[in-house]
Scaffold this active site. Sequence first.
Site, PDB file in Angstrom:
ATOM      1  N   SER A  39       0.836  -1.097   0.083  1.00  9.65           N
ATOM      2  CA  SER A  39       0.075   0.140   0.129  1.00  9.65           C
ATOM      3  C   SER A  39       0.872   1.311   0.019  1.00  9.65           C
ATOM      4  O   SER A  39       0.623   2.133  -0.674  1.00  9.65           O
ATOM      5  CB  SER A  39      -0.930  -0.046   1.269  1.00  9.65           C
ATOM      6  OG  SER A  39      -0.273  -0.341   2.445  1.00  9.65           O
TER       7      SER A  39
ATOM      8  N   HIS B  94      -2.005  -8.936   1.692  1.00 10.18           N
ATOM      9  CA  HIS B  94      -1.536  -7.765   2.474  1.00 10.18           C
ATOM     10  C   HIS B  94      -2.817  -7.427   3.438  1.00 10.18           C
ATOM     11  O   HIS B  94      -3.145  -8.066   4.300  1.00 10.18           O
ATOM     12  CB  HIS B  94      -1.404  -6.548   1.485  1.00 10.18           C
ATOM     13  CG  HIS B  94      -0.884  -5.307   2.014  1.00 10.18           C
ATOM     14  ND1 HIS B  94       0.129  -5.327   3.177  1.00 10.18           N
ATOM     15  CD2 HIS B  94      -0.760  -4.106   1.347  1.00 10.18           C
ATOM     16  CE1 HIS B  94       0.248  -3.893   3.271  1.00 10.18           C
ATOM     17  NE2 HIS B  94      -0.098  -3.284   2.188  1.00 10.18           N
TER      18      HIS B  94
ATOM     19  N   HIS C  88       5.585 -13.082   7.443  1.00 10.13           N
ATOM     20  CA  HIS C  88       5.828 -11.758   6.887  1.00 10.13           C
ATOM     21  C   HIS C  88       7.153 -11.617   5.959  1.00 10.13           C
ATOM     22  O   HIS C  88       7.824 -12.335   6.242  1.00 10.13           O
ATOM     23  CB  HIS C  88       6.032 -10.788   8.274  1.00 10.13           C
ATOM     24  CG  HIS C  88       6.032  -9.446   7.745  1.00 10.13           C
ATOM     25  ND1 HIS C  88       6.989  -8.578   7.445  1.00 10.13           N
ATOM     26  CD2 HIS C  88       4.791  -8.606   8.135  1.00 10.13           C
ATOM     27  CE1 HIS C  88       6.452  -7.290   7.218  1.00 10.13           C
ATOM     28  NE2 HIS C  88       5.335  -7.253   7.447  1.00 10.13           N
TER      29      HIS C  88
ATOM     30  N   ARG D 150       2.998  -4.907  16.527  1.00  7.04           N
ATOM     31  CA  ARG D 150       1.741  -4.610  16.627  1.00  7.04           C
ATOM     32  C   ARG D 150       0.788  -5.602  17.219  1.00  7.04           C
ATOM     33  O   ARG D 150      -0.396  -5.275  17.702  1.00  7.04           O
ATOM     34  CB  ARG D 150       1.462  -4.005  15.256  1.00  7.04           C
ATOM     35  CG  ARG D 150       2.488  -3.126  14.552  1.00  7.04           C
ATOM     36  CD  ARG D 150       2.095  -2.658  13.123  1.00  7.04           C
ATOM     37  NE  ARG D 150       2.515  -4.017  12.473  1.00  7.04           N
ATOM     38  CZ  ARG D 150       2.344  -4.115  11.054  1.00  7.04           C
ATOM     39  NH1 ARG D 150       1.667  -2.964  10.478  1.00  7.04           N
ATOM     40  NH2 ARG D 150       2.688  -4.985  10.380  1.00  7.04           N
TER      41      ARG D 150
ATOM     42  N   ASP E 284      -2.307  -8.561  11.509  1.00 10.04           N
ATOM     43  CA  ASP E 284      -3.762  -9.087  11.028  1.00 10.04           C
ATOM     44  C   ASP E 284      -4.123 -10.136  11.903  1.00 10.04           C
ATOM     45  O   ASP E 284      -5.567 -10.203  11.726  1.00 10.04           O
ATOM     46  CB  ASP E 284      -3.739  -9.368   9.445  1.00 10.04           C
ATOM     47  CG  ASP E 284      -3.516  -8.172   8.679  1.00 10.04           C
ATOM     48  OD1 ASP E 284      -3.880  -6.906   9.108  1.00 10.04           O
ATOM     49  OD2 ASP E 284      -2.788  -8.329   7.618  1.00 10.04           O
TER      50      ASP E 284
END
Length: 484
Positions: free
Chosen positions: A284, A314, A360, A369, A418
């Site tokens: 992105s 993604h 990843h 995160r 995610d």
Amino acid sequence: MLRRPIASTFLCKRNFKSSAVVKSSVLTLKETLENVIPQRRDAVKELKALYGNTVIGPITISSVIGGMRGNQSMFWQGTSLDPDHGIRFQGLTIEQCQKRLPGTGINGDNFLPESMLWLLMTGSVPSFQQVDSLRRELALRGKELPHYTEKVLLSLPKDMHPMTQFAIGLASMNKGSVFATNYQKGLIGKTEFWKDTLEDSLNLIASLPLLTGKIYSNITNEGRPLGQYSEDVDWCTNICSLLGMTEKNSSNTGNLNSQQSLDFINLMRLYTGIHVDHEGGNVSAHTTHLVGSALSDPYLSYSSGIMGLAGPLHGLAAQEVVRFLIEMNSNISSIALEKEIKEYLWKILKSNRVIPGYGHAVLRKPDPRFTAMLEFAQMRPNEFKNDKNVLLMQKLAEVAPKVLLEHGKSKNPFPNVDSASGILFYHYGIRELLFFTVIFGCSRSMGPLTQLVWDRILGLPIERPKSLSFEGLEALTKATGLVK
Ligand SMILES: CC(=O)SCCNC(=O)CCNC(=O)[C@H](O)C(C)(C)COP(=O)(O)OP(=O)(O)OC[C@H]1O[C@@H](n2cnc3c(N)ncnc32)[C@H](O)[C@@H]1OP(=O)(O)O
Ligand SMILES: O=C([O-])CC(=O)C(=O)O
């Protein structure tokens, strides 16, 4: 499904402690940036002049046919990613941001994404007053969507993927781009491009609560509003209200009590505060940068970035994870039975599918995160103790790495961001799985658009790497003398 209309137009004023003390002497984001620019421009100019020919790494054939892995070939200022330690925002870890970035001034509230935007743009931690002035500025800029964008969104099929609606909505706003208009009229020169780019970027970011709310009401409430916009609250409170997810000032579709409503707003602040950027190479951010390098305006550039975020490898993994957790829960007899979970995971791997939320391209340790989102849940044990999807998400973080390690393919067997996010939103009442990535897209606007402003401050050129055909690569191997 029809949703309840908003019960009352009464404005929920969770007033900011600072509102009354904002001094007119506080420099705006633009003014602060103006002070930083000359020194940074000089430094980059000097670097190029003195060290322009310095070689910083090899480019291998594997990297050319392997998604440019490991190539250090992009300039990106706001964030950098360490494979073992994760993301740093202008050098600060998530933990440091949580300690240092200002929030609302109310004890226990998360820092505001507005603080993060200031940090990314200017390189320094803002004061409380600076953040409050930026919060107010964005709230004023975002109070209405352009009428043509509203019209376009209303005309879209309600079952169109929310990310497609998002990209269309953003692209439509290019009609009002200050940068595109002034460029076309020949009113701006190269050294001034950044000013209109900043103007558009702030307008774009400010518009996201209404744009997101519109898309959500399109898919859940036949386009009728679920909440109310207020100039007095922060960006995330507006997002939550417009999703119908606050106790007051919205339809409160999730029937949240006041603590849950507050928690949901803080979840939104945390989530959108740490998804802003992941250095430049992710799809992105890179797409926004690439499209922007052709001097497309911020709306077109970020709309393209959103289309990249909508890929399942993604950002769309956020939706895939929730689907996956719900399906797994209906296929296993108990979360406590590790053997069943392992069998379920192996079935996926053997059918050549990926385990969403794991792995990843750069990280080689659990994503900090993910850890921050997990801690959010762990700090509220009573809220989540009976949610079997959240419990499975936590259990999977122990089990899936073992299975992926045994599988032996993925370079990183650990959970990525995610893994945890969508299921927490789901818990509070956002049940439309396809929608989660739109919330990701609200956050991600901040990093890539900051870089776009800096690209133009520094006058970076159109991006245009050299490509190589098979024959071209083969010729290079022969040139090494190692191949006949
Ligand atoms: C916000 C974000 O974008 S975070 C990432 C979100 N995406 C996901 O969670 C989807 C699942 N994960 C993946 O598909 C990958 O790990 C990616 C796309 C994130 C990274 O891909 P890569 O850099 O190519 O990973 P890596 O080098 O470890 O891949 C090596 C092999 O392991 C496989 N692999 C990687 N992750 C997984 C996984 N979660 N499940 C199964 N296999 C995996 C790859 O498909 C690849 O297989 P191949 O050799 O047959 O092509
Ligand atoms: O860095 C990446 O490639 C993917 C990712 O985690 C992000 O963009 O947030």
